[in-house]
Write a protein that holds these residues in place. Structure first.
Motif, short mmCIF file in Angstrom:
data_model
loop_
_atom_site.label_atom_id
_atom_site.label_comp_id
_atom_site.label_asym_id
_atom_site.label_seq_id
_atom_site.Cartn_x
_atom_site.Cartn_y
_atom_site.Cartn_z
N GLU B 301 -3.27 59.37 5.73
CA GLU B 301 -4.01 60.51 6.29
C GLU B 301 -3.13 61.32 7.25
OE1 GLU B 301 -7.85 60.88 8.98
OE2 GLU B 301 -8.23 59.65 7.23
N CYS B 302 -2.24 60.64 7.98
CA CYS B 302 -1.37 61.32 8.95
C CYS B 302 -0.16 61.96 8.29
CB CYS B 302 -0.83 60.31 9.97
SG CYS B 302 -2.05 59.72 11.12
N GLY B 303 0.08 61.67 7.02
CA GLY B 303 1.29 62.20 6.39
C GLY B 303 2.51 61.31 6.62
N LEU B 304 2.29 60.10 7.11
CA LEU B 304 3.38 59.12 7.17
C LEU B 304 3.52 58.49 5.78
CD1 LEU B 304 2.35 57.47 10.57
CD2 LEU B 304 4.39 58.87 10.17
N HIS B 305 4.66 57.88 5.51
CA HIS B 305 4.87 57.29 4.19
C HIS B 305 4.90 55.77 4.28
CE1 HIS B 305 5.52 61.32 3.13
NE2 HIS B 305 6.80 61.41 3.43
N VAL B 306 4.02 55.13 3.52
CA VAL B 306 4.07 53.67 3.39
C VAL B 306 5.12 53.41 2.31
CG1 VAL B 306 2.74 51.59 2.95
CG2 VAL B 306 1.65 53.54 4.06
N VAL B 307 6.37 53.33 2.73
CA VAL B 307 7.50 53.36 1.79
C VAL B 307 7.64 52.06 1.01
CG1 VAL B 307 8.91 55.05 3.02
CG2 VAL B 307 8.99 52.65 3.71
N PRO B 308 8.12 52.14 -0.23
CA PRO B 308 8.44 50.90 -0.96
C PRO B 308 9.67 50.26 -0.31
CG PRO B 308 8.78 52.88 -2.35
CD PRO B 308 8.40 53.36 -0.99
N PHE B 309 9.69 48.93 -0.28
CA PHE B 309 10.84 48.23 0.31
C PHE B 309 12.02 48.27 -0.66
CE2 PHE B 309 7.36 45.63 2.47
CZ PHE B 309 7.44 46.36 3.63
N GLY B 310 13.23 48.26 -0.09
CA GLY B 310 14.43 48.17 -0.90
C GLY B 310 14.57 46.77 -1.50
N ALA B 311 15.48 46.65 -2.48
CA ALA B 311 15.65 45.38 -3.21
C ALA B 311 16.04 44.25 -2.25
CB ALA B 311 16.70 45.56 -4.30
N ALA B 312 16.92 44.56 -1.29
CA ALA B 312 17.37 43.51 -0.37
C ALA B 312 16.19 42.98 0.45
CB ALA B 312 18.45 44.06 0.56
N THR B 313 15.33 43.91 0.89
CA THR B 313 14.17 43.50 1.68
C THR B 313 13.23 42.65 0.84
OG1 THR B 313 14.37 45.65 2.74
CG2 THR B 313 12.37 44.39 3.21
#
Lengths: 683, 683
Positions: B301-313
Motif C-alpha cells: 500500500e505504501c509503494g515499498l517493494h517486498v523484494v524476492p530474495f537473491g539466490a545466495a540468500t
C-alpha cells in the motif's frame, strides 16, 4: 508443543478427565497414559491431536469411528505445505462431514474457552487466571496473532469469552464459530481476524445472525494486497477472495472493519457496551482544545455531524461555565477554566446528552491522578443512566491508570485517542444502520421474475449480442437507449428516421466484443445519405478485419449526449455470489476506481449508501451544468439489477451496463450493455 | 496553577536561584518572596508569568525593560478570547520584538527541559525523574495534549529531550523551536503537534535545517476539517491554513505525517535510531504468517517493494530451515518449524539484511517470556552491526515486556504492530529521499527570468485575457495550442485557414471568465462558411448576454482531441507562498480531487513524485488507447512553472492551465489558461 496443552489444563485446574494417549509412555505429567484411543475407560468428548503430520489422518479417522464428538488438530503440514497436504486435508474434511465429528484445524492453535476455563491449545494459558472471563468472542485464522492479540486485550482490561483459531479449516469455518458466538449468552460482541472466507453463504448468514442478536462483529482482513495474499496463502493454504467484495459484504452487514489488528479489541469493547448511536449527531466535550479538534476532524471525515447544540443546552452549559459568553458555547465544548472540575465536567456531559440532536458523546479528559479518578467515577455513573453511547477518551498515560480502571469496572469503553473513539462511534452507527436495514428488508419475492427471466434468457440464446442484452434488460426494468436493428443500408435509413438524426451505427455480432477495434462504430451521422454510405462502408471494413465473425447487421441508435458516463451491473463473486455495482464509468472506471458494490438482494438504504460512497457522487447532483440524476432513478435501477441478480442466480453470472448516462429528466439510460451467461463460462 | 511551576522546580531539585514575586507574600514554599521585579537581587534569566490576564502585559513590559532574556506566559485570555485579547497579544509580540526578549505564549503550558531537568510549566513534572532524558524534541501548539502525549512516550520507554508548548505564539513560533532543536546536540528527532503554521518561510527553513542535520520531523496536524479547524481556532485563536498546502510542504521536506497523535513517538523513536532505508526494498521475516502478510499488505500500500530474495540468500535460509524446499523460501519468510529458536531467527535476519535488494527488515516475533528475551538480545546485537533499519515487531503484550526492554536499552525501535513498523519505514524512506533531493537541488538562478517576466507582465497589462495568458506562458516554456485573434468575420476565416479546419471560435474579453455561459464558444467549425457565420452570430449573442463587457474579438484555435484533460498551474498559499500543481483536469478536477502539489522551487524528484501520487497516473502511460505522456514532458512543464513561480513572486499570484491535453507525440499542450496578477486582487 506436545506437552503444553496438558500443562495448560493442569495450570488452570481443569476438573474433567484428561487421558493422555502415547504408546511409549506409562505416565505423562502425573496422569496415567494410554496406548490408544480404544484403551480409554470412556469415549472422550474431544480429542486434541498433536502428532507428527503423517500420523494425523489415521488418528482423526480413529476418533470419528470411536464416536468422539470433536477434534482439534494442532499439527501442521497440510494445505499450506503442498499438493499432498491438500489431499490429506480434504480427506480430513470428508471424515468430519461423514461422521458428524467437528474438526478444528489442522494447523490450528486450538481454542481457549475463558468462560469455563478450558484451554485447548499449545499457547500460554496464563491470561485465563487473570480474572473473570470477558464478553468478547474471538475467531482467528491466524494462530500466531490470536494468542498475542488476546494477551494485549487482557492487558488493556478487555477480557475474552472464547477464542478459536480455525487454522486451515478442513471442516470448522469461521462462519460456524461466529454462528455459535451469536447464540452464546457469554458473548456480547465478536472479533474476527480473517484471511479468507471459505463458505460465503454461511458467512453471510452468520453476519445476519449477529445483526439479529445485536452483537457487533469487528474484523480485520489479512492479505488485502497481492503480496499480502500470497504471504497468507503460503501459511494456511487459503486463497484470498476479492477484498472489494468482502468490503461490500462488511458494509451491508454492518461489520466494523479495523484499520489495524491492534484496534480490534478497543472497537469490540465499545461494541460490547451495547449502546449504539441512532443517528449521526456527535457531541464533543473536552479539557483540551486540541483533543476536541482532533475528534471533530475525524467525525467530519467519517460523515458524522458535530451538531450545533440547542438553545436549552447552550443555556445549561453557560450556567456551568458562566465566564463564557454564550457565543463561546459551541460543539466541541471546551471546558476551559473549568478544567479539572469533575462535577462540572459530568454536568456538561449530562447536558449535551439531553440534547435531542446529539446521538453520542465523545468526552476528552486527562484522567490524571486523583482528580482523574473522581472524574471517571462521575462519568461511570452518568454512562449507566443514558441510552446514548458515552465514550471517554483518557488522554493521560500511566498517570491516568486509576481513572481507566474505574471506567473499566463499570464496563464503560475507554479510548486512548479521540480519533479512535470517533472511529468506534462511526462503526457502531454503521452496525445500527445495517441492523435496521436488515429488520426492514424482507427477502424480495422473485419467484414470478425467476420464471420470466428463465423464458427471456432462453429467447436470448447462448451468445447474446449488445442488442439482445439491452432488449433483455428493458424487460426487467432497466431503461435503454432507443435503437433498431438494420440488415441493409436501406433499412438503416428507415431506422434512423425512426430514432431521429443524428444517429450512431454499431456493427451487430455475437462474436465481436470490441467494436471500435474492428471499425464497427460510426457516430454523428446527420442525414440519410451519411447513414446509407456508412452502413455498407462499415460492414465492409468489419468483414475485412474480422472475416470469421457472424454479422447480424447494424444497430441504429439515437445519439445521446454523454457528459457523464456511469457504470452499473451485476458481478458474481466466487465466494459471496452476485453483487450489484454502481459507479463512475467510461475511461474513469479504472482510473479512479470509484465503484460501490453490495451483495444482492440489496437492503433498505443500500443504494443510498452506495451513492454516498462514491467520490464523484456530487456530479450526479447537477454540478457543473450536468443534468442532475434523481436518487430514485439510481434506487430503481439498482433494485432492478438486484432482483435480476437473485432471480437469475445460476443462469446469469454478470451484467455490464457501461456507459450508463443521465438524461435531461433525471433518469439513467443504458447506452451499451453485455450479459454473461453461466453456460458460456462466465464473466 | 500558580503554585505548580514552583513545586515542580523544587520536586526535581532545580539548583539555580528561584525568585517568587508576589507583593502580598513574604515567603512562598519556603523561598523568600519579592514584591516586584525591581526588588530582586539580580536580573533573572527567565520569567515565568502566571498572573490574571489583565496584569500580564504590564509584567511582560516590565521584564523587557529590566533586561530579562526570556518570558513564558502561562496566562490565557488572549487571541483565543476575542478582539481585546487579540490586541493585547499583538502588543505582547511588539514588546518582545522591540526588546529582543523571547516570549513563549501566552496560553502556553510552558516548557519541560528534560536534559537539564528544568520544568517551567504548571503540568506535572514527574516524568523528569523517571530516568535520563530521551533524544526526542517535542513542540506542541496544544498544551493539553503535550503533557499527556509526553507521559505516554515515557510509559513506552521513549524519552523526551525538551518539550515546548508554544501556545498562542505572540512571539516564539514552532518554526523557531524546531530550528533550535535542529541544532540541539541532545536531540536526534522531533515531534510536532501542529494547529497552524504562522510563519511559512521560517517553517520551511526549519524543515530544511532538520533535513541537513539528518533529524526527521514527525508531525500531526490538528484542524484538518472545517469543524476541526473551527474547534482549534476557538482555543488558540489561530486560523488553520490549507491542509493540502501543508501536506505538499510535508512531502517535499520529508516531514513524516502521523495518522494519529498516538503514533507520533513510535515514529520518532524509529527516526531517532538514525538508520534510514536508501531504497524501497523490504524484507519481512516472521514467526506468524498472519503478521508477515499484514506487513506485506502495508508495504504494498505504501509503494515499498517486498523484494524476492537473491539466490545466495535463499541458499542461506534453506540451510537454516532445511525442512523447507527452496520453493518455500520466499519474502515474507515464515520461520515455521523454527519458531522460538532465537539463533535461527537472528541468523535468518542477518542473511536477508546481507541481500543487496533489501533496504530494510521488518521482523515479527512473539517476544514472549525468556525465549523472547533471548531473541531480543540477538536482535539488539544484530541491529548494532548493520547500517540498514531493522524494525522488530513484538507481537505479545505484557508477556513480552522483557524482550521489549532489552531492545529499548539497545535503542532499537520496537513496534506493536506490523502495520506501524512498515509505516515508520515508509516515513523514513521519504525523509531520506527528501534529504537527497535537498542536497541535490541548488536554488535555481532565476534572475534573468525575473527581468524577462517583469517585462512580459508589463506588456500583458493589468487584465490579461485567455490569449494573453497563453502568449505569456509560451514565452516561459509552456507549450500552448495554435491560435490567432480575429477582429472580424473575414479575419476569422483567414485565421482558420492558418490553423486548419475544423476550428473553434472563443470570444476574447478580459471581462468574461465563463465564456460558455454567455454563448461565447463555437466548436467544430468545418469550413469558411461556418466560421464566417459563427463569428458574427456568436459576437451578437455575447453582446446581448454581457452588454458591458469589453470585447476584443475572437480566438480562432485548432481543435485538438481531448480524450484526457489535465490541469497544471501555480497557486499561492497565504502561508507557504507559491505551489506548483498538476493533476486530472476538466470536470474531474473537483470530482476526484486528484491533484498533487509541491512548493516552488521544485526539488529533484518532485515532479516524478507528484506524478506517482496521482491515482490516475497510469492514464498518462498510454492506457486505454490514450496517447502516452513522456515523464520528461511533465518534468519540463512543472519545472517551467516552478521557475516562473519563483521569478514572478509578488507579481503573479496564480496560473491555471486547464485543460492541458496530451498530444500524439507525448507532449502536453495548454488549451486554455488564466493568469492572476497580484495587483488585481489575486486568485
Amino acid at each position: 508443543v506436545a506437552g503444553r496443552p496438558l500443562a495448560n489444563l493442569q495450570q488452570v485446574g481443569y476438573a474433567g478427565a484428561i487421558y493422555p494417549i502415547n504408546p511409549q509412555r506409562e505416565e505423562i505429567a502425573g496422569l496415567r497414559a494410554y496406548p490408544s484411543l480404544d484403551a480409554l475407560p470412556e469415549t472422550p468428548d474431544l480429542a486434541l491431536i498433536v502428532l507428527p503430520q503423517t500420523a494425523v489422518l489415521a488418528a482423526v479417522e480413529g476418533c470419528a469411528e470411536a464416536g468422539v464428538r470433536a477434534a482439534i488438530v494442532i499439527s501442521a503440514g497440510f494445505a499450506e505445505a503442498g499438493p499432498e497436504g491438500v489431499r490429506a486435508q480434504q480427506r480430513m474434511g470428508e471424515v468430519a462431514r461423514a461422521s458428524g465429528m467437528i474438526v478444528c484445524g489442522p494447523n490450528s492453535l486450538g481454542l481457549l474457552n475463558y468462560v469455563d476455563r478450558v484451554p485447548l491449545s499449545f499457547t500460554t494459558a496464563g491470561d485465563m487466571l487473570r480474572g473473570p472471563a470477558g464478553r468478547i468472542g474471538f475467531v482467528s485464522q491466524s494462530g500466531g496473532l490470536m494468542t498475542t492479540i488476546a494477551n494485549r486485550a487482557w492487558d488493556a482490561g478487555i477480557g475474552v469469552s472464547r477464542a478459536v483459531a480455525t487454522g486451515n479449516e478442513a471442516d470448522l469455518t469461521v462462519a460456524e464459530v461466529l454462528e455459535y458466538l451469536a447464540n452464546d449468552p457469554a458473548t456480547d460482541a465478536c472479533v474476527l481476524l480473517l484471511e479468507a472466507v471459505r463458505d460465503g453463504p454461511r458467512f453471510l448468514a452468520a453476519c445476519d445472525r449477529l445483526l439479529e442478536r445485536g452483537k457487533p462483529l469487528v474484523a480485520y482482513k489479512i492479505g488485502r494486497s497481492a503480496a499480502g495474499a500470497a504471504a497468507a496463502a503460503t501459511h494456511t493454504g487459503a486463497l484470498a477472495g476479492s477484498y472489494a467484495a468482502l468490503q461490500a459484504v462488511f458494509r451491508q452487514r454492518g461489520v466494523i472493519e479495523a484499520q489495524d489488528p491492534e484496534d480490534l479489541f478497543d472497537l469490540a469493547a465499545a461494541a460490547a457496551a451495547g449502546r449504539f448511536p441512532t443517528g449521526p449527531g456527535v457531541a464533543i466535550t473536552t479539557s483540551s482544545g486540541g483533543a476536541g479538534a482532533i475528534a471533530a476532524d475525524q467525525a467530519e471525515e467519517c460523515g458524522l455531524h458535530v451538531v450545533p447544540f440547542g438553545a436549552a443546552t447552550v443555556g445549561r452549559l453557560q450556567e456551568l461555565v458562566p465566564s463564557y459568553g454564550s457565543g463561546a458555547v459551541v460543539n466541541p465544548f471546551d471546558l476551559g477554566v473549568a478544567i479539572g472540575d469533575a462535577a462540572i465536567e459530568s454536568q456538561a456531559a449530562a447536558a449535551v446528552l439531553d440534547d435531542s440532536a446529539v446521538d453520542a458523546l465523545v468526552l476528552c479528559t486527562p484522567g490524571v491522578g486523583e482528580p482523574g479518578r473522581e472524574s471517571a467515577t462521575y462519568l461511570a455513573e452518568l454512562a449507566g443512566t443514558t441510552p446514548k453511547p458515552l465514550f471517554p477518551v483518557i488522554l493521560g498515560g500511566s498517570h491516568s491508570a486509576a481513572a481507566r480502571e474505574v471506567l473499566r469496572q463499570a464496563r464503560v469503553p475507554v479510548f486512548a485517542s479521540p480519533r479512535k473513539a470517533v472511529l468506534a462511534l462511526d462503526g457502531l452507527r454503521r452496525f445500527a444502520r445495517a441492523r435496521a436495514a436488515q429488520a426492514g428488508a424482507p427477502a424480495p419475492n422473485v419467484a414470478p421474475l425467476e420464471a420470466r427471466v428463465r423464458r427471456l434468457l432462453e429467447a436470448v440464446g447462448p451468445r447474446p449480442t449488445e442488442y439482445d442484452a439491452k432488449r433483455f434488460l428493458a424487460q426487467v426494468g432497466v431503461l435503454v437507449v432507443e435503437e433498431y436493428v438494420a440488415q441493409s443500408a436501406d433499412e438503416s435509413v428507415r431506422c434512423a428516421e425512426l430514432v431521429g438524426y443524428p444517429v450512431a451505427l454499431k456493427v451487430l455480432s455475437p462474436d465481436i466484443a470490441h467494436k471500435t477495434e474492428v471499425g464497427g462504430v460510426r457516430l454523428g451521422l446527420a442525414d440519410a445519405a451519411a447513414v446509407r454510405a456508412a452502413y455498407d462502408e462499415m460492414l465492409a471494413q468489419v468483414r475485412a478485419a474480422a472475416p470469421r465473425a457472424e454479422i447480424q447487421g447494424a444497430l441504429v441508435a439515437g445519439l445521446l449526449p454523454t457528459p457523464l458516463e456511469l457504470i452499473a451491473g451485476i458481478h458474481t463473486d466466487p465466494t459471496f455470489g452476485p453483487l450489484v455495482l454502481f459507479g463512475v464509468g467510461g475511461i474513469w472506471v479504472e482510473a479512479v476506481r470509484d465503484v460501490a458494490m453490495r451483495p444482492a438482494p440489496l437492503r433498505a438504504d443500500d443504494s443510498a449508501e452506495m451513492l454516498a460512497e462514491l467520490r464523484g457522487a456530487w456530479l450526479l447532483q447537477g454540478a457543473r451544468g450536468l443534468p442532475p440524476v434523481a436518487p430514485e432513478a439510481v434506487e430503481r435501477l439498482l433494485r432492478s439489477l438486484s432482483d435480476l441478480a437473485v432471480a437469475s442466480a445460476g443462469r446469469l453470472t454478470g451484467v455490464d451496463v457501461n456507459p450508463l448516462v443521465p438524461t435531461a429528466d433525471g433518469e439513467l439510460v443504458a447506452l451499451d450493455a453485455a450479459l454473461y451467461l453461466a453456460e458460456s463460462g462466465g464473466q
